[in-house]
Design an enzyme around this catalytic site. Structure first.
Site, mmCIF file in Angstrom:
data_model
loop_
_atom_site.group_PDB
_atom_site.id
_atom_site.type_symbol
_atom_site.label_atom_id
_atom_site.label_comp_id
_atom_site.label_asym_id
_atom_site.label_seq_id
_atom_site.Cartn_x
_atom_site.Cartn_y
_atom_site.Cartn_z
ATOM 1 N N LYS A 39 0.188 6.468 -9.312
ATOM 2 C CA LYS A 39 1.285 6.397 -10.244
ATOM 3 C C LYS A 39 1.623 4.958 -10.615
ATOM 4 O O LYS A 39 2.315 4.697 -11.577
ATOM 5 C CB LYS A 39 2.534 7.031 -9.596
ATOM 6 C CG LYS A 39 2.405 8.504 -9.303
ATOM 7 C CD LYS A 39 3.686 9.021 -8.645
ATOM 8 C CE LYS A 39 3.421 9.302 -7.195
ATOM 9 N NZ LYS A 39 4.583 9.873 -6.472
ATOM 10 N N GLY A 40 1.119 4.019 -9.820
ATOM 11 C CA GLY A 40 1.528 2.611 -9.962
ATOM 12 C C GLY A 40 1.242 1.999 -11.316
ATOM 13 O O GLY A 40 1.882 1.042 -11.727
ATOM 14 N N ASP A 68 -2.791 -1.197 -11.165
ATOM 15 C CA ASP A 68 -1.720 -2.183 -11.070
ATOM 16 C C ASP A 68 -2.151 -3.389 -10.243
ATOM 17 O O ASP A 68 -1.813 -4.520 -10.554
ATOM 18 C CB ASP A 68 -0.443 -1.548 -10.482
ATOM 19 C CG ASP A 68 -0.697 -0.744 -9.213
ATOM 20 O OD1 ASP A 68 -1.864 -0.690 -8.741
ATOM 21 O OD2 ASP A 68 0.259 -0.151 -8.682
ATOM 22 N N ASP A 83 -6.499 -5.031 -4.259
ATOM 23 C CA ASP A 83 -6.262 -5.759 -3.003
ATOM 24 C C ASP A 83 -7.580 -5.794 -2.220
ATOM 25 O O ASP A 83 -8.412 -6.668 -2.438
ATOM 26 C CB ASP A 83 -5.135 -5.046 -2.243
ATOM 27 C CG ASP A 83 -4.757 -5.718 -0.939
ATOM 28 O OD1 ASP A 83 -5.245 -6.821 -0.666
ATOM 29 O OD2 ASP A 83 -3.960 -5.135 -0.175
ATOM 30 N N LYS A 92 -5.392 -9.623 -5.933
ATOM 31 C CA LYS A 92 -5.075 -10.287 -4.665
ATOM 32 C C LYS A 92 -6.425 -10.614 -4.011
ATOM 33 O O LYS A 92 -6.861 -9.911 -3.100
ATOM 34 C CB LYS A 92 -4.344 -9.260 -3.778
ATOM 35 C CG LYS A 92 -3.077 -9.714 -3.129
ATOM 36 C CD LYS A 92 -2.675 -8.676 -2.081
ATOM 37 C CE LYS A 92 -1.336 -8.080 -2.330
ATOM 38 N NZ LYS A 92 -0.930 -7.136 -1.249
ATOM 39 N N PHE A 126 3.130 -8.545 0.221
ATOM 40 C CA PHE A 126 3.336 -7.198 -0.317
ATOM 41 C C PHE A 126 4.306 -7.282 -1.487
ATOM 42 O O PHE A 126 5.451 -7.697 -1.332
ATOM 43 C CB PHE A 126 3.850 -6.244 0.764
ATOM 44 C CG PHE A 126 3.659 -4.815 0.361
ATOM 45 C CD1 PHE A 126 2.416 -4.218 0.453
ATOM 46 C CD2 PHE A 126 4.710 -4.079 -0.161
ATOM 47 C CE1 PHE A 126 2.214 -2.910 0.048
ATOM 48 C CE2 PHE A 126 4.531 -2.768 -0.566
ATOM 49 C CZ PHE A 126 3.273 -2.179 -0.452
ATOM 50 N N VAL A 127 3.829 -6.908 -2.661
ATOM 51 C CA VAL A 127 4.645 -7.041 -3.876
ATOM 52 C C VAL A 127 5.062 -5.666 -4.392
ATOM 53 O O VAL A 127 4.341 -4.687 -4.218
ATOM 54 C CB VAL A 127 3.906 -7.841 -4.971
ATOM 55 C CG1 VAL A 127 3.658 -9.268 -4.515
ATOM 56 C CG2 VAL A 127 2.582 -7.181 -5.368
ATOM 57 N N ASP A 167 4.952 0.138 -5.611
ATOM 58 C CA ASP A 167 5.976 0.727 -4.752
ATOM 59 C C ASP A 167 5.852 0.308 -3.299
ATOM 60 O O ASP A 167 4.808 -0.174 -2.859
ATOM 61 C CB ASP A 167 5.873 2.258 -4.792
ATOM 62 C CG ASP A 167 4.678 2.774 -3.987
ATOM 63 O OD1 ASP A 167 3.549 2.308 -4.238
ATOM 64 O OD2 ASP A 167 4.879 3.618 -3.084
ATOM 65 N N ARG A 214 9.383 1.217 -7.980
ATOM 66 C CA ARG A 214 8.493 1.301 -9.144
ATOM 67 C C ARG A 214 9.235 1.011 -10.440
ATOM 68 O O ARG A 214 8.647 0.566 -11.411
ATOM 69 C CB ARG A 214 7.887 2.712 -9.249
ATOM 70 C CG ARG A 214 6.929 3.095 -8.132
ATOM 71 C CD ARG A 214 6.160 4.342 -8.540
ATOM 72 N NE ARG A 214 5.507 5.022 -7.447
ATOM 73 C CZ ARG A 214 4.312 4.703 -6.963
ATOM 74 N NH1 ARG A 214 3.645 3.688 -7.458
ATOM 75 N NH2 ARG A 214 3.770 5.390 -5.959
#
Ligand code: IMP
Length: 177
Positions: A42-43, A98, A101, A129, A150-151, A157, A163
């Site tokens: 969903k990000g 989004d 990582d 990242k 952690f963003v 989220d 979000r």
């Protein structure tokens, strides 16, 4: 929400500039091609909505829903909750997320989509990242690099919260430790 944020990393103005730049690059690079833009739920939702409105060539959109975090802050096994509905054979696919990582989620998605005979597959990510990378994965389009923190916000989220923040910030560690 704002009180849980240690520092603001990317403002609404920065996001608008990133979306305009990426939309322009994609529109130029894919002119005359059949493109399917596939967002990772969903990000990706806020980013996808703003990005596609900056793309000026005809595109189709679809969504997949991989889930790797299960409410924590470290990557675990990926579960695919939703697949795309569109046929992507001989189409140019842009996979949009989004954040990349470890790269594990997007690598699995790229491999899965690559087996369906698309004309090409490339990755678009709002945030990269690179310090977190555990597999080889190089997104073609990157909004901006972020440090190994952690963003949250603008789709990203922690335990499904944050979000809806219109900007991206670093979450205070005491919120997840
Ligand atoms: P990867 O498989 O480690 O590259 O993780 C990809 C997914 O993990 C992203 O699509 C996000 O949903 C989530 N993720 C990775 N880093 C962060 C973060 O800093 N904040 C929120 N979600 C993150």
């Amino acid at each position: 929400m704002n009180k849980d944020i240690e520092s603001v990393l990317i403002t609404e103005k920065d996001l608008a500039e990133i979306n305009a730049r990426l939309g322009k690059e994609i529109s130029e690079d894919y002119l005359g091609k059949e493109v399917v833009v596939v967002g990772m739920l969903k990000g990706v939702l806020p980013f996808m909505m703003d990005l596609i409105r900056n793309i000026t060539i005809p595109i189709k959109i679809d969504f997949m829903q991989p889930n790797s975090y299960h409410g924590g802050t470290t990557s675990q096994e990926m579960i695919l909750r939703k697949d795309i509905d569109l046929d992507i054979e001989n189409k140019h696919v842009l996979l949009v997320d989004d954040i990349v990582d470890t790269g594990k989620t997007m690598k699995l998605i790229c491999d899965m989509i690559g087996k369906r005979n698309p004309a090409s597959v490339e990755v678009v990510t709002l945030l990269d990242k690179p310090e977190g990378r555990l597999v080889e994965l190089t997104p073609k389009y990157v909004g901006t690099l972020v440090p190994n923190a952690f963003v949250v916000g603008y789709g990203l989220d922690f335990d499904e919260y944050y979000r809806n923040m219109p900007y991206i910030g670093i979450l205070k560690p005491e919120k997840y430790q």
